[in-house]
Enzyme design. Structure first.
Site, PDB file in Angstrom:
ATOM      1  N   SER A   1       0.790  -1.237   0.000  1.00  0.00           N
ATOM      2  CA  SER A   1       0.000   0.000   0.000  1.00  0.00           C
ATOM      3  C   SER A   1       0.822   1.287   0.000  1.00  0.00           C
ATOM      4  CB  SER A   1      -0.966   0.022   1.194  1.00  0.00           C
ATOM      5  OG  SER A   1      -0.252   0.057   2.410  1.00  0.00           O
TER       6      SER A   1
ATOM      7  N   LYS B   1      -6.111   4.851   8.271  1.00  0.00           N
ATOM      8  CA  LYS B   1      -4.923   5.591   7.841  1.00  0.00           C
ATOM      9  C   LYS B   1      -5.172   7.104   7.869  1.00  0.00           C
ATOM     10  CE  LYS B   1      -2.821   1.840   5.242  1.00  0.00           C
ATOM     11  NZ  LYS B   1      -2.267   1.339   3.973  1.00  0.00           N
TER      12      LYS B   1
END
Length: 347
Positions: free
Chosen positions: A249, A294
């Site tokens: 990611s 996140k």
């Protein structure tokens, strides 16, 4: 003497029955495993200390990668997560298959991180007009299906370099060769296990229904998530040290940080910039998991800008989290690397 000892034991257990029961209940609550994982906001890590381009340019701002903390659930954690906005309960089979061991899962995550670094390096150097050479060395086995021909014959970290004595250097080449095979066909794999070269003969077998769901009949060897072994030579040289961080990611943020060090201009414009998203060799930014967690991690780290992939509803989910926590961070949607670069150029 024995009678006295037995009496003392009975007396001890009688007097401490409540304490012992409490200890037993506590042990069950803490150590009894549940078939779930708990994810929560992780860290925002500044990329300057992680990526080192020889002679790289230093800027006042920061690019940051973001992580999600993942752990096996016990009963107290499960209950806590159910009442927490940014802790998510995920069934274990969505994190890894029932047959996948801890070793295989960790190997797969680290291999995906390495692939992410390679793609980011190639894209960044090409975009910055710098020299990068790519060489392919075979295909790593990162997982094996239970009950399929590869089980017991191949191991995680084996490297396939040929099929039926024809060289196979990339995942695509391997899939292209194995794709037309039918149940009952025989396959001769040339495999490197450490320094040892060996031939492994396997029979192609029909996949169990649980693996193919509604796809119709399919056959194969039972090798999951094969990954190309790539080496990259760059000028100037580059070192990336992510320790034990896994997954793909951070691809977008790796790419931006590498370009920032390769180019003379300050791409950050002195700002703290976080983000997430995979990166492929065509410069596409792919979706990731845990986007809302996140966003929380980036906001806690003081990020001013957050790049979010458009794919997979990541951008919409990021906006929802931003509004929910009252963050002033600017959420920027990106489909490709160029979207991120265009936004940075206009700062």
């Amino acid at each position: 003497m024995s009678n006295n000892t037995d009496e003392k034991k009975k007396s001890f257990f009688s007097k401490n029955k409540g304490i012992l029961l409490t200890i037993l209940i506590f042990a069950v609550l803490v150590f009894y495993p549940l078939p779930y994982y708990i994810t929560s906001p992780g860290d925002a890590m500044v990329l300057d200390p992680i990526i080192k381009v020889e002679g790289g340019d230093k800027d006042k701002g920061e690019f940051m990668l973001l992580t999600v903390a993942v752990g096996k659930a016990n009963i107290p954690q499960y209950i806590w997560a159910k009442f927490s906005d940014y802790k998510e309960v995920i069934p274990a089979n969505q994190i890894r298959s029932d047959e996948e061991t801890d070793e295989e899962y960790n190997q797969r995550q680290l291999q995906m991180m390495e692939d992410s670094q390679h793609a980011a390096t190639v894209v960044a150097y090409q975009s910055a007009g710098k020299k990068v050479d790519i060489k392919y060395h075979g295909v790593y086995v990162t997982g094996i299906m239970e009950g399929m021909p590869a089980e017991g014959k191949l191991k995680v970290a084996d490297k396939i370099v040929a099929v039926d004595h024809n060289p196979v250097m990339t995942t695509k080449e391997l899939l292209d060769v194995l794709g037309p095979k039918k149940a009952g066909d025989k396959v001769d794999l040339t495999v490197l296990r450490g320094e040892k070269k060996m031939n492994v003969n396997l029979d192609v077998k029909q996949f169990p229904k649980k693996y193919i769901q509604n796809e119709g009949p399919k056959a194969g060897l039972g090798i999951t998530s094969p990954v190309t072994d790539v080496s990259i030579a760059t000028d100037p040289s580059i070192k990336i040290n992510t320790s034990q961080i896994g997954g793909p990611s951070a691809g977008l943020m790796f790419t931006l940080e590498i370009m920032d060090q390769l180019l003379d201009k300050d791409m950050t414009h002195g700002k703290k910039i976080a983000g997430t998203g995979t990166m492929d060799l065509e410069k596409n930014v792919g979706p990731i998991g845990g986007i809302q967690q996140k966003v929380v991690a980036a906001n806690d780290a003081g990020a001013e800008i957050f790049f979010a992939p458009v794919a997979g509803n990541n951008y919409k989910d990021a906006l929802k989290a931003q509004k929910d926590i009252g963050s002033k961070m600017k959420i920027v949607p990106v489909k490709t690397l160029d979207d991120a670069l265009n936004y940075l150029n206009k700062l």
